[in-house]
Design a protein around this motif. Structure first.
Motif, PDB file in Angstrom:
ATOM      1  N   LEU A  57      59.399  57.240  78.421  1.00 42.33           N
ATOM      2  CA  LEU A  57      59.151  58.769  78.504  1.00 42.33           C
ATOM      3  C   LEU A  57      57.710  58.991  78.354  1.00 42.33           C
ATOM      4  O   LEU A  57      57.297  59.705  79.324  1.00 42.33           O
ATOM      5  CB  LEU A  57      59.985  59.462  77.353  1.00 42.33           C
ATOM      6  CG  LEU A  57      61.499  59.183  77.431  1.00 42.33           C
ATOM      7  CD1 LEU A  57      61.982  59.973  76.017  1.00 42.33           C
ATOM      8  CD2 LEU A  57      62.219  59.723  78.761  1.00 42.33           C
TER       9      LEU A  57
ATOM     10  N   LEU B  34      62.862  61.306  70.656  1.00 41.21           N
ATOM     11  CA  LEU B  34      62.789  61.443  72.268  1.00 41.21           C
ATOM     12  C   LEU B  34      62.084  62.648  72.663  1.00 41.21           C
ATOM     13  O   LEU B  34      61.326  62.628  73.458  1.00 41.21           O
ATOM     14  CB  LEU B  34      64.266  61.470  72.899  1.00 41.21           C
ATOM     15  CG  LEU B  34      64.974  60.228  72.300  1.00 41.21           C
ATOM     16  CD1 LEU B  34      66.746  60.423  72.909  1.00 41.21           C
ATOM     17  CD2 LEU B  34      64.536  58.913  73.087  1.00 41.21           C
TER      18      LEU B  34
ATOM     19  N   ALA C  76      60.584  63.679  76.334  1.00 41.80           N
ATOM     20  CA  ALA C  76      61.642  64.140  76.971  1.00 41.80           C
ATOM     21  C   ALA C  76      61.656  65.765  77.519  1.00 41.80           C
ATOM     22  O   ALA C  76      61.369  66.378  76.615  1.00 41.80           O
ATOM     23  CB  ALA C  76      62.939  63.916  76.696  1.00 41.80           C
TER      24      ALA C  76
ATOM     25  N   PRO D 173      61.913  54.649  74.042  1.00 45.98           N
ATOM     26  CA  PRO D 173      61.221  56.067  74.254  1.00 45.98           C
ATOM     27  C   PRO D 173      59.785  55.895  74.846  1.00 45.98           C
ATOM     28  O   PRO D 173      59.282  56.846  75.520  1.00 45.98           O
ATOM     29  CB  PRO D 173      61.195  56.503  72.621  1.00 45.98           C
ATOM     30  CG  PRO D 173      62.245  55.984  72.068  1.00 45.98           C
ATOM     31  CD  PRO D 173      62.405  54.410  72.438  1.00 45.98           C
TER      32      PRO D 173
ATOM     33  N   CYS E 291      61.722  64.524  83.180  1.00 42.71           N
ATOM     34  CA  CYS E 291      62.675  63.445  82.839  1.00 42.71           C
ATOM     35  C   CYS E 291      63.726  63.703  81.763  1.00 42.71           C
ATOM     36  O   CYS E 291      63.331  64.874  80.815  1.00 42.71           O
ATOM     37  CB  CYS E 291      61.992  62.293  82.335  1.00 42.71           C
ATOM     38  SG  CYS E 291      60.822  62.742  81.105  1.00 42.71           S
TER      39      CYS E 291
ATOM     40  N   CYS F 214      60.982  70.839  75.361  1.00 42.48           N
ATOM     41  CA  CYS F 214      62.265  70.079  75.840  1.00 42.48           C
ATOM     42  C   CYS F 214      63.404  71.245  75.602  1.00 42.48           C
ATOM     43  O   CYS F 214      63.394  71.769  74.872  1.00 42.48           O
ATOM     44  CB  CYS F 214      62.527  68.666  74.660  1.00 42.48           C
ATOM     45  SG  CYS F 214      63.833  67.860  74.945  1.00 42.48           S
TER      46      CYS F 214
ATOM     47  N   TRP G  66      55.987  58.197  81.708  1.00 42.17           N
ATOM     48  CA  TRP G  66      56.390  58.840  82.770  1.00 42.17           C
ATOM     49  C   TRP G  66      55.635  60.214  82.772  1.00 42.17           C
ATOM     50  O   TRP G  66      55.151  60.832  83.644  1.00 42.17           O
ATOM     51  CB  TRP G  66      58.105  59.287  82.801  1.00 42.17           C
ATOM     52  CG  TRP G  66      58.417  60.178  84.013  1.00 42.17           C
ATOM     53  CD1 TRP G  66      58.416  61.393  83.819  1.00 42.17           C
ATOM     54  CD2 TRP G  66      58.617  59.586  85.293  1.00 42.17           C
ATOM     55  NE1 TRP G  66      58.849  61.855  85.368  1.00 42.17           N
ATOM     56  CE2 TRP G  66      59.037  60.924  86.214  1.00 42.17           C
ATOM     57  CE3 TRP G  66      58.551  58.457  85.958  1.00 42.17           C
ATOM     58  CZ2 TRP G  66      59.233  60.858  87.322  1.00 42.17           C
ATOM     59  CZ3 TRP G  66      58.657  58.261  87.312  1.00 42.17           C
ATOM     60  CH2 TRP G  66      59.129  59.713  87.951  1.00 42.17           C
ATOM     61  N   GLN G  67      55.648  60.575  81.185  1.00 42.34           N
ATOM     62  CA  GLN G  67      54.896  61.826  81.260  1.00 42.34           C
ATOM     63  C   GLN G  67      53.280  61.996  81.674  1.00 42.34           C
ATOM     64  O   GLN G  67      52.548  63.012  82.013  1.00 42.34           O
ATOM     65  CB  GLN G  67      55.075  62.616  79.815  1.00 42.34           C
ATOM     66  CG  GLN G  67      56.509  62.943  79.601  1.00 42.34           C
ATOM     67  CD  GLN G  67      56.875  64.387  80.183  1.00 42.34           C
ATOM     68  OE1 GLN G  67      56.191  64.838  81.250  1.00 42.34           O
ATOM     69  NE2 GLN G  67      57.751  64.963  79.793  1.00 42.34           N
TER      70      GLN G  67
ATOM     71  N   ALA H  62      66.346  62.422  78.969  1.00 37.46           N
ATOM     72  CA  ALA H  62      66.652  61.470  78.369  1.00 37.46           C
ATOM     73  C   ALA H  62      68.233  61.276  77.969  1.00 37.46           C
ATOM     74  O   ALA H  62      68.898  62.453  77.511  1.00 37.46           O
ATOM     75  CB  ALA H  62      66.077  61.305  76.665  1.00 37.46           C
TER      76      ALA H  62
END
Length: 212
Positions: free
Chosen positions: A149, A174, A179, A146, A160, A6, A152-153, A162
Motif C-alpha cells: 500500500l 492498513l 489504504a 501493508p 487502492c 481512508c 502504491w501510494q 485493502a
C-alpha cells in the motif's frame, strides 16, 4: 473515488436473504460508508437481482455506491454503480464498454504490483490488494503485506483498497500504510455488538486520520 482519507467499503456476506436488508440498514445508518459490494455465489441472475433490489435501494438512500462482485452482466442489468472484477472475471476494458464511462470498475490484484499496474493501464478505477489477514470469507491463496500500500501510494494516483480479514483491531496498520478504502465483510457482519456498532468503531478509527 480518490479522497484524502481512508473510507469504509462494505462487502456483503454470501447470504443476503432473511433479515440481511435490516442489518445493512443498521450499518448504513450508523456512519459514513463509501461503497457496498454485493457478493453472492452459485445463484442465477434472476434470483441475484431479486436479492439485490432492496439492498441497492438502501445504498441509494444513503448515497453509498452499489458495486456488483464478479458479474458484469448483473451489474448492467441492475444499473449498478460499478463492478469488482477478480483476475478471472473479465477485462476492465470490456467491462467499461458494457457499463459505460461512469461505472466504477475495481480489480483484485492480490499481492502483485504487476497486476495492479496492468489494471491501472486497463482503465480500472481502483485496485484491491489482499488478503492482509486470515479470513473465513473465502479461501486465501495470496497474502499481502501493508508495504504494498505504501509503495502504491508513492507511485500512483489511482485509489487502492485493502481487503482480507480486516477488523477494527487490525485496521490501523492498513490506514497508516495508505489504504484509500478498507473492504470489510466479517469484521462488520460478525462484530459481536452488531453491524451498527462495527461501523461506528471503524468510523472512530477513520475520523482519527490526519487530513490531507
Amino acid at each position: 473515488m480518490k479522497a484524502p482519507t481512508c473510507q469504509l467499503y462494505l462487502i456483503s456476506p454470501l447470504d443476503v436473504g432473511g433479515d440481511f436488508p435490516d442489518r445493512l440498514a443498521e450499518a448504513l445508518g450508523a456512519g459514513p460508508v463509501a461503497a457496498f459490494q454485493f457478493r453472492v455465489k452459485d445463484i442465477d441472475q434472476h434470483e441475484a437481482a431479486r436479492l439485490a433490489e432492496p439492498l441497492q435501494a438502501l445504498c441509494a438512500a444513503h448515497e453509498v455506491a452499489f458495486i456488483v462482485n464478479d458479474d458484469v452482466a448483473l451489474a448492467k442489468r441492475l444499473d449498478a454503480d460499478g463492478v469488482h472484477l477478480g483476475q478471472d472475471d473479465g477485462d476492465p476494458k470490456e467491462a467499461r464498454k458494457i457499463l459505460g464511462p461512469q461505472a466504477q470498475i475495481g480489480v483484485t490484484c492480490h499481492a502483485s504490483r504487476h497486476l495492479a499496474m496492468e489494471a491501472g493501464e486497463a482503465g480500472a478505477d481502483y485496485v484491491a490488494f489482499g488478503a492482509f489477514f486470515p479470513t473465513t470469507t473465502k479461501t486465501v491463496e495470496h497474502h499481502a503485506d501493508p508495504e504494498i500500500l505504501e509503495w502504491w501510494q508513492g507511485m500512483f494516483e489511482l485509489p487502492c483498497v485493502a481487503i482480507g480479514g480486516i477488523t477494527v483491531e487490525n485496521a490501523p496498520v492498513l490506514i497508516e500504510a495508505g489504504a484509500d478504502f478498507l473492504a470489510v465483510s466479517g469484521g462488520v457482519w460478525a462484530y459481536p455488538e452488531g453491524p451498527a456498532a462495527a461501523v461506528r468503531a471503524f468510523g472512530a478509527l477513520l475520523d482519527d486520520q490526519p487530513a490531507g
